[in-house]
Every structure is written in C-alpha cells, then in structure tokens.
Design a protein around this motif. Structure first.
Motif, mmCIF file in Angstrom:
data_model
loop_
_atom_site.group_PDB
_atom_site.id
_atom_site.type_symbol
_atom_site.label_atom_id
_atom_site.label_comp_id
_atom_site.label_asym_id
_atom_site.label_seq_id
_atom_site.Cartn_x
_atom_site.Cartn_y
_atom_site.Cartn_z
ATOM 1 N N ARG A 20 0.832 -1.202 0.000
ATOM 2 C CA ARG A 20 0.000 0.000 0.000
ATOM 3 C C ARG A 20 0.869 1.256 0.000
ATOM 4 N NH1 ARG A 20 -1.565 4.443 1.886
ATOM 5 N NH2 ARG A 20 -3.721 5.102 1.864
ATOM 6 N N ALA A 21 1.904 1.252 0.820
ATOM 7 C CA ALA A 21 2.801 2.412 0.887
ATOM 8 C C ALA A 21 3.499 2.638 -0.452
ATOM 9 C CB ALA A 21 3.816 2.223 2.007
ATOM 10 N N GLU A 22 3.876 1.567 -1.128
ATOM 11 C CA GLU A 22 4.491 1.701 -2.452
ATOM 12 C C GLU A 22 3.510 2.305 -3.451
ATOM 13 O OE1 GLU A 22 7.717 -1.954 -2.500
ATOM 14 O OE2 GLU A 22 5.686 -2.340 -3.187
ATOM 15 N N ARG A 23 2.291 1.790 -3.464
ATOM 16 C CA ARG A 23 1.278 2.288 -4.410
ATOM 17 C C ARG A 23 0.977 3.759 -4.197
ATOM 18 N NH1 ARG A 23 -2.053 -1.859 -2.696
ATOM 19 N NH2 ARG A 23 -3.530 -0.286 -2.025
ATOM 20 N N PHE A 30 7.519 4.640 5.185
ATOM 21 C CA PHE A 30 8.850 4.042 5.087
ATOM 22 C C PHE A 30 9.829 4.718 6.042
ATOM 23 C CE2 PHE A 30 7.202 2.694 0.889
ATOM 24 C CZ PHE A 30 7.327 1.332 1.090
ATOM 25 N N TRP A 31 9.723 6.037 6.201
ATOM 26 C CA TRP A 31 10.592 6.749 7.141
ATOM 27 C C TRP A 31 10.330 6.264 8.563
ATOM 28 C CZ3 TRP A 31 15.013 8.874 7.098
ATOM 29 C CH2 TRP A 31 15.431 9.678 8.145
ATOM 30 N N SER A 32 9.056 6.069 8.903
ATOM 31 C CA SER A 32 8.744 5.592 10.258
ATOM 32 C C SER A 32 9.326 4.194 10.475
ATOM 33 C CB SER A 32 7.241 5.612 10.528
ATOM 34 O OG SER A 32 6.569 4.608 9.808
ATOM 35 N N LEU A 33 9.287 3.342 9.446
ATOM 36 C CA LEU A 33 9.906 2.015 9.578
ATOM 37 C C LEU A 33 11.404 2.150 9.822
ATOM 38 C CD1 LEU A 33 8.289 -0.297 6.859
ATOM 39 C CD2 LEU A 33 8.016 -0.405 9.338
ATOM 40 N N LEU A 34 12.048 3.020 9.042
ATOM 41 C CA LEU A 34 13.492 3.202 9.214
ATOM 42 C C LEU A 34 13.827 3.677 10.625
ATOM 43 C CD1 LEU A 34 14.488 4.832 5.819
ATOM 44 C CD2 LEU A 34 14.998 2.508 6.611
ATOM 45 N N GLN A 35 12.964 4.487 11.211
ATOM 46 C CA GLN A 35 13.196 4.962 12.569
ATOM 47 C C GLN A 35 12.955 3.864 13.606
ATOM 48 O OE1 GLN A 35 10.485 8.346 12.193
ATOM 49 N NE2 GLN A 35 12.204 9.676 12.695
ATOM 50 N N LEU A 36 11.994 2.999 13.350
ATOM 51 C CA LEU A 36 11.606 1.979 14.324
ATOM 52 C C LEU A 36 12.433 0.700 14.248
ATOM 53 C CD1 LEU A 36 7.743 2.367 13.974
ATOM 54 C CD2 LEU A 36 9.149 3.052 15.933
ATOM 55 N N ILE A 37 12.963 0.380 13.090
ATOM 56 C CA ILE A 37 13.644 -0.906 12.903
ATOM 57 C C ILE A 37 14.805 -1.122 13.871
ATOM 58 C CG2 ILE A 37 15.115 -2.191 11.279
ATOM 59 C CD1 ILE A 37 13.044 -1.440 9.097
ATOM 60 N N PRO A 38 15.721 -0.151 14.065
ATOM 61 C CA PRO A 38 16.817 -0.430 15.005
ATOM 62 C C PRO A 38 16.344 -0.792 16.418
ATOM 63 C CG PRO A 38 17.370 1.445 13.645
ATOM 64 C CD PRO A 38 15.917 1.128 13.374
ATOM 65 N N ALA A 39 15.352 -0.091 16.934
ATOM 66 C CA ALA A 39 14.832 -0.414 18.273
ATOM 67 C C ALA A 39 14.169 -1.786 18.277
ATOM 68 C CB ALA A 39 13.852 0.656 18.734
ATOM 69 N N ALA A 40 13.448 -2.105 17.215
ATOM 70 C CA ALA A 40 12.798 -3.412 17.138
ATOM 71 C C ALA A 40 13.840 -4.526 17.050
ATOM 72 C CB ALA A 40 11.845 -3.458 15.945
ATOM 73 N N GLN A 41 14.923 -4.272 16.319
ATOM 74 C CA GLN A 41 15.990 -5.274 16.239
ATOM 75 C C GLN A 41 16.646 -5.481 17.598
ATOM 76 O OE1 GLN A 41 18.067 -3.396 12.995
ATOM 77 N NE2 GLN A 41 17.480 -5.023 11.586
ATOM 78 N N THR A 42 16.872 -4.401 18.308
ATOM 79 C CA THR A 42 17.454 -4.509 19.645
ATOM 80 C C THR A 42 16.519 -5.294 20.567
ATOM 81 O OG1 THR A 42 18.684 -2.447 19.384
ATOM 82 C CG2 THR A 42 18.282 -3.199 21.641
#
Length: 90
Positions: A20-23, A30-42
């Motif tokens: 949906r975000a791509e369309r 996508f920016w919010s994912l980039l911000q959240l991914i490091p914390a989620a990985q930790t």
C-alpha cells in the motif's frame, strides 16, 4: 476490519502495508519504519544489526545532505528546482 487484520500473519501484514505504501508513495510510512527498525531489532535481540542499520541510515541522510555536490548535484538539479517551485513562499 481491525479484527480481520489481527488474524493475518505478520508476513501478510508486512506485505499489505508495504504494498500500500508503495502504491501511494507513502514515504512517511517508510521513514517511520526506518526509525523503528533499530529499536525493534534490539528488542528482538539483534543488537549488531540494529547498530549497522543506524550507521547505514546516517550514511543515507549524509548522502541526501551532500547531494548537491559535483556530478550528482548536477544530475539532481531538476529535482531541486521542482521542489523549490512547489514550496515557494507565497
């Protein structure tokens, strides 16, 4: 609909959200994912990958900040002009 979403696998939720975000060219998502991914990985125990992603993101931001330099800047010149025209002060 929320109940239906709760029944989907995480993989299906991911695919639907990203598609949906791509369309819709939803860069905020996508920016919010980039911000959240490091914390989620930790949180999931992958501290090394989180550190790598933070450094990688900093590199991408640096690329954007310095994108006006040299041949890259010349190639992006129309993008800068278009952006400034669209956001010109009234």
């Amino acid at each position: 609909m929320a109940d239906d979403l709760e029944e989907l696998s995480t993989h299906e939720l991911h695919d639907r959200a990203v598609h949906r975000a791509e369309r819709h060219l939803d860069l905020k998502f996508f920016w919010s994912l980039l911000q959240l991914i490091p914390a989620a990985q930790t949180a999931s125990g992958d501290v090394g990958e989180a550190d790598y992603d933070v450094e990688s993101s900093k590199g991408l931001i640096s690329d954007a900040v310095h994108s006006g330099d040299g041949a890259l800047g010349e190639a992006l010149r129309p993008v800068f002009i278009d952006y400034l025209r669209k956001h010109a002060a009234a």
